[in-house]
Scaffold this motif. Structure first.
Motif: not given
Length: 310
Positions: A203-226
């Motif tokens: 799960t370091r493959l597709k699952s890890g890639t998906a998790q990384k993409m979601v984390l990017n969005m969570l932190s970046t989106g939150t920072m934009v809103l702030l």
């Protein structure tokens, strides 16, 4: 070894979609190097679509995280193995990028700091350890805890989420399998279904890639809103090295119309505070006035400029 049921009564791990054999790669050990990477790339191409399907949940999450962070809450990632390392990576990149305090966005991993570089696989089996990590942080109701687990059943993560709920913190889960215990326990489940891995169970493959993409969005989106960006410029960047100093200077130049020498001088005069430098450069006020106005408008640059120009 036989595939035994989980001690808590959950189905055997082989029942998980991420643990089933992928028919596209059953002969990967017979492939040429080019065929191997083509097969891996074909599987990776499915990840963005899986994440696309959960964008509404991600958007809901960033709005809820930002609301709590405005009240002084923290964003805490917790996971084991690859999942934990990805959370730590995302957390560690926020201070230089968005000017967050080191304790505002935190990454926790089963097994502690040593597990970031060395596998400590048995550490994930303790729900008590997950709870203990959050107790040490003195978790509060304004905090957000994001449990990251491809399987959705990692005891370390589940223990942390159960404790977070007891403290009335916001709970979010990033899972790559359906109907998991983590999905059922969190306030906001985010479930990108990437399907079987190219190497079964890795799960370091597709699952890890998906998790990384979601984390990017969570932190970046939150920072934009702030208000950590102005347009798409990272106006809270902390210039801790030459590259970031040049980036801050470029941001000030674009926002004010000043040349490089003037922008660099302005940053020096404002202690490297990019937002302050832009307000000073645009409105010709003192750094002290610029700081006061930014504070009065929640440190959101666009709102500050609009209010001062009206």
């Amino acid at each position: 070894m036989s595939d035994l049921p989980h001690p808590d009564g959950m189905p055997a791990i082989s029942a998980l979609a991420t643990e089933t054999s992928n028919p596209a790669t059953t002969d990967i050990d017979r492939m040429s190097p080019l065929e191997i990477v083509q097969a891996l790339n074909a599987e990776d191409a499915k990840v963005a679509r899986a994440v696309e399907l959960v964008l509404p949940a991600i958007a809901q999450a960033i709005e809820a995280i930002a609301k709590r962070m405005r009240q002084g809450g923290r964003l805490i990632y917790i996971g084991a193995g690859t999942s934990g390392r990805l959370g730590i990576l995302d957390a560690s990149e926020c201070p230089p990028t968005f000017g967050t305090a080191p304790d505002q966005i935190v990454g926790l991993i089963a097994g502690g700091p040593i597990a970031t570089a060395n596998a400590v696989e048995d550490a994930e089996d303790s729900p008590v350890a997950g709870q203990a990590e959050l107790e040490q942080l003195r978790l509060s109701s304004t905090d957000t805890v994001v449990g990251i687990a491809a399987s959705g059943r990692t005891p370390y993560v589940l223990g942390a989420i159960e404790y977070a709920r007891s403290q009335h913190a916001l709970t979010i889960g990033i899972v790559c399998n359906q109907a998991s215990p983590l999905e059922q326990q969190v306030d906001i489940p985010i479930i990108p279904l990437v399907g079987p891995e190219a190497i079964t169970g890795s799960t370091r493959l597709k699952s890890g890639t998906a998790q990384k993409m979601v984390l990017n969005m969570l932190s970046t989106g939150t920072m934009v809103l702030l208000g950590k960006t102005y347009g798409n410029a990272m106006v809270d960047v902390i210039a801790t090295n030459y590259k970031l100093e040049q980036r801050a200077s470029s941001i000030v130049q674009r926002a004010t119309g000043l040349d490089r020498e003037q922008a660099t001088a302005l940053l020096r005069a404002t202690n490297g505070e990019t937002k302050t430098a832009i307000v000073v450069g645009r409105l010709h006020v003192s750094p002290e006035v610029a700081r006061e106005q930014l504070a009065a408008h929640d440190h959101i640059l666009r709102t500050t400029l609009e209010a001062m120009q009206s």
